[in-house]
Design an enzyme around this catalytic site. Structure first.
Site, short mmCIF file in Angstrom:
data_model
loop_
_atom_site.label_atom_id
_atom_site.label_comp_id
_atom_site.label_asym_id
_atom_site.label_seq_id
_atom_site.Cartn_x
_atom_site.Cartn_y
_atom_site.Cartn_z
N ASP A 19 -14.48 -27.55 -2.41
CA ASP A 19 -13.06 -27.63 -2.02
C ASP A 19 -12.19 -28.56 -2.86
OD1 ASP A 19 -13.70 -25.84 -0.07
OD2 ASP A 19 -13.36 -27.19 1.62
N LYS A 113 -15.66 -19.53 0.80
CA LYS A 113 -16.06 -19.79 2.18
C LYS A 113 -14.84 -19.75 3.09
CE LYS A 113 -15.90 -24.89 2.11
NZ LYS A 113 -14.87 -25.11 3.13
N CYS A 146 -15.88 -30.80 4.95
CA CYS A 146 -16.58 -29.67 4.31
C CYS A 146 -17.75 -30.09 3.44
CB CYS A 146 -15.58 -28.84 3.52
SG CYS A 146 -14.38 -28.00 4.60
#
Length: 207
Positions: A19, A113, A146
């Site tokens: 991310d 994702k 995450c």
């Protein structure tokens, strides 16, 4: 937790970058616009860049895991999270979902994702098994969301977790620090990039 030389062998490792995207890291991204402090993400990028350069020099695969929210995966639970603010982050195909200051090289894998863990309903496990990775070198944002979720999931799938404390960032120092304590106590080994690259150099010196 400490790892031995075999667990740190670069021939059995893969770097998983989670991310590092504009909406999470850029001062004009969605998280900054809603009041989150993204300075730590900006500050850790040079260390992450050094880690990736070292990994590539050692032929360690780098896998980028990126959030891509879209209507098809916007469940009710996801949509109401954070009072609905999460629904505008990293929309598929937008600038906010694009990489922030680090990007995959040609041939490096990108896994999309839709939830905190990079393993939920994705091909990440298949990619890592194909690479014969046994140790996951975890980096990215946010440390306590995450990155931690993916690391914990990876541990429960029987990967060793090498968690790069200085190549991760959260929106607060307290959240970052708490995640590192939790990971190091239960799910893996927390270290910094210089430690890992030094271990790799001693195990398999760069050519």
């Amino acid at each position: 937790m400490r790892f031995d030389e075999e667990q740190l062998n670069p021939a059995k490792a893969a770097v998983v970058v989670v991310d590092v995207q504009n909406d999470y890291c850029h001062p004009d991204g969605a998280c900054a616009r809603r009041g989150e402090d993204v300075n730590a993400a900006k500050e850790m990028v040079p260390r992450l860049q050094a880690l990736l350069a070292g990994a590539r020099a050692h032929d360690v695969p780098v896998v980028f895991v990126q959030t891509a929210h879209e209507k098809a995966t916007d469940s009710a639970a996801l949509t109401v999270r954070s009072g609905g603010r999460s629904g505008v982050v990293c929309r598929a195909g937008t600038w906010g979902a694009e990489p922030f200051e680090v990007a995959p090289l040609p041939g490096e894998t990108v896994v999309l994702k839709h939830r905190y863990s990079g393993f939920v309903n994705t091909r990440l496990d298949s990619v890592l098994r194909t690479l014969r990775a046994e140790t996951l070198v975890m980096a990215g944002v946010s440390t306590n969301v995450c990155v931690e979720s993916t690391a914990r999931h990876g541990y429960m799938l029987d990967y060793h977790i090498a968690f790069m404390g200085d190549c991760c960032a959260a929106f607060t120092q307290a959240e970052h620090d708490a995640a590192l304590v939790n990971i190091d106590k239960y799910f893996g080994a927390v270290m910094d990039a210089d430690q890992l690259l030094g271990a790799w150099d001693s195990i398999a010196p760069r050519g």
